[in-house]
Design a protein around this motif. Structure first.
Motif, mmCIF file in Angstrom:
data_model
loop_
_atom_site.group_PDB
_atom_site.id
_atom_site.type_symbol
_atom_site.label_atom_id
_atom_site.label_comp_id
_atom_site.label_asym_id
_atom_site.label_seq_id
_atom_site.Cartn_x
_atom_site.Cartn_y
_atom_site.Cartn_z
ATOM 1 N N HIS A 95 -2.268 57.001 100.416
ATOM 2 C CA HIS A 95 -2.297 56.435 99.531
ATOM 3 C C HIS A 95 -1.325 55.431 99.400
ATOM 4 O O HIS A 95 -1.515 54.155 99.355
ATOM 5 N N LEU A 96 0.056 56.524 98.690
ATOM 6 C CA LEU A 96 1.251 55.974 99.028
ATOM 7 C C LEU A 96 1.550 54.713 99.543
ATOM 8 O O LEU A 96 2.793 53.984 99.994
ATOM 9 N N ARG A 97 1.168 55.499 101.203
ATOM 10 C CA ARG A 97 1.830 54.937 102.448
ATOM 11 C C ARG A 97 1.354 53.292 103.071
ATOM 12 O O ARG A 97 1.687 52.871 102.992
ATOM 13 N N ALA A 98 0.334 54.195 102.705
ATOM 14 C CA ALA A 98 -0.670 52.687 103.607
ATOM 15 C C ALA A 98 -0.901 51.600 102.599
ATOM 16 O O ALA A 98 -0.561 50.453 102.681
ATOM 17 N N VAL A 99 -0.242 51.501 101.020
ATOM 18 C CA VAL A 99 -0.473 50.317 99.456
ATOM 19 C C VAL A 99 0.817 49.403 100.432
ATOM 20 O O VAL A 99 1.311 48.616 100.042
ATOM 21 N N LEU A 100 2.392 50.903 100.841
ATOM 22 C CA LEU A 100 3.446 50.026 101.118
ATOM 23 C C LEU A 100 3.503 49.653 102.730
ATOM 24 O O LEU A 100 4.363 49.393 102.919
ATOM 25 N N ALA B 118 3.823 47.498 95.679
ATOM 26 C CA ALA B 118 2.425 47.275 96.411
ATOM 27 C C ALA B 118 2.148 47.153 95.121
ATOM 28 O O ALA B 118 2.377 48.194 93.692
ATOM 29 N N LEU B 119 0.657 47.002 94.593
ATOM 30 C CA LEU B 119 0.012 46.598 93.222
ATOM 31 C C LEU B 119 -1.209 47.534 93.620
ATOM 32 O O LEU B 119 -2.096 47.422 94.744
ATOM 33 N N THR B 120 -1.318 48.789 93.108
ATOM 34 C CA THR B 120 -2.861 48.965 93.541
ATOM 35 C C THR B 120 -3.803 49.460 91.983
ATOM 36 O O THR B 120 -2.819 49.005 91.262
#
Length: 380
Positions: free
Chosen positions: A290-295, A71-73
């Motif tokens: 945030h890492l969990r969510a974007v993945l 994912a790109l964030t």
């Protein structure tokens, strides 16, 4: 190559603080940074210097053919929307999506869309001429707040305006402007949540934020003196915004509390200063979430670890190296957790933060403020 890869654009303290969470979860974090010696580059092994709008640099950051998820964030909203739309159109997972990110980048677009969603906002008007601001001033019967639609942060791009000439330079530059009523608020709060593409949402405690010169100086969670009903209403507003705008990752909705009314002030679609307390103070920090969510992974529990958490920002220092204060600070305040961002010292710069957990917000505020003062080089 790790199975899970997150590429983040931005090299400040927010991307830096993602690294600890990424390491614990065995997520490969990559960063496109402004400088090879910046806050993020010091701790993220795969840091590459480049501009957010450099398409080749961003695409190189995303090369991970063997990854199960990538994912790109972002750690800031100042992104190239057209580039992100091109990337998202080629099956790249851009989180939050560029269509949502627009509303964090553009205050005029945000006000228009929040009004359409029925979110409570201060009275506002788009300003393109002196006649516009004169009419709004007359309507409000006093001074108003005028913001540049794009580019402002931490108090920049914001003015208290009493007469049209107060923004004559902005009008002459042709800047997009939005005027807002000056709200007589009693408290500022932030409703922090995370949302994954599958739709799952998790909230943290409603947090009071205390500003100094437009910069968050202190955060207290849960916000003291706020009723359960008002906190629930704030979470409901934040959830409506997240779903209405299609936000993924962490969303901070900053609001004014005016008597028993909530009014949305600003949005941030990324980990936010108001949520730094979650590193020690919640079962799952905003950075891990945030890492969990974007993945698009299941979100973590957000239960508080103590009755209260207080975070104080370190804004500038008289010390060339704030770590020189460690012996005294650790002796006096062993319960205080220190986070420094590896930045060079200059007046007013966000150099780090300190956090403490406990039962009494007044006592915690006193001790964290005193700890931050030592890091600034102040002595009794």
């Amino acid at each position: 190559m790790k199975s899970n890869v997150v590429a983040v654009i931005g090299g400040g303290q927010l991307a830096r603080m993602m690294q600890e969470a990424a390491g614990a979860l065995d997520i490969e974090l990559r960063a496109l940074v402004e400088a090879e010696d910046g806050a993020t580059a010091q701790v993220v092994p795969d840091s590459r210097v480049g501009e957010p709008g450099d398409e080749a640099a961003v695409r190189a950051l995303l090369e991970a053919p063997d990854a199960t998820r990538i994912a790109l964030t972002f750690e800031h909203e100042h992104q190239d929307t057209e580039l992100l739309q091109r990337l998202a159109g080629k099956s790249v997972s851009v989180q939050p999506p560029p269509e949502a990110l627009l509303f964090a980048r553009d205050k005029l677009a945000m006000r228009q869309r929040l009004s359409e969603l029925g979110a409570p906002v201060p009275a506002w008007r788009e300003i393109v001429s002196e006649a516009d601001i004169a009419a709004f001033l007359a309507e409000q019967g006093g001074s108003v707040i005028v913001k540049t639609a794009r580019g402002g942060y931490d108090g920049k791009g914001v003015r208290v305006v009493e007469a049209p000439e107060d923004i004559a330079d902005w009008l002459a530059d042709g800047r997009a402007l939005v005027a807002e009523a000056k709200v007589p608020f009693t408290m500022e709060v932030a409703a922090l949540l995370a949302r994954r593409p599958a739709g799952e949402i998790k909230h943290w405690e409603l947090t009071q934020t205390i500003q100094v010169d437009g910069i968050c100086a202190r955060a207290i969670a849960p916000a003291p003196g706020v009723s359960d009903e008002l906190a629930a209403r704030a979470r409901e507003i934040a959830e409506t915004i997240a779903e209405g705008l299609g936000v993924t990752g962490v969303l901070a909705v900053e609001m004014f509390v005016a008597d028993d009314e909530l009014l949305v002030n600003e949005l941030a679609m990324r980990p936010h200063n108001s949520g730094h307390w979650t590193i020690e103070g919640a079962t799952t920090s905003q950075f891990e979430q945030h890492l969990r969510a974007v993945l698009d992974l299941p979100l973590g529990d957000t239960t508080p670890r103590a009755a209260c958490a207080v975070m104080v920002n370190l804004l500038g220092s008289e010390l060339a190296d704030p770590t020189a204060a460690y012996p005294d600070l650790f002796e006096r305040y062993p319960e205080v957790k220190v986070h420094l961002y590896g930045k060079s010292v200059r007046p007013g710069r966000k150099l780090g933060h300190v956090t403490a957990l406990g039962d009494d917000p007044t006592q915690l505020s006193h001790r964290t403020l005193a700890a931050a003062a030592l890091l600034r080089g102040e002595t009794d």
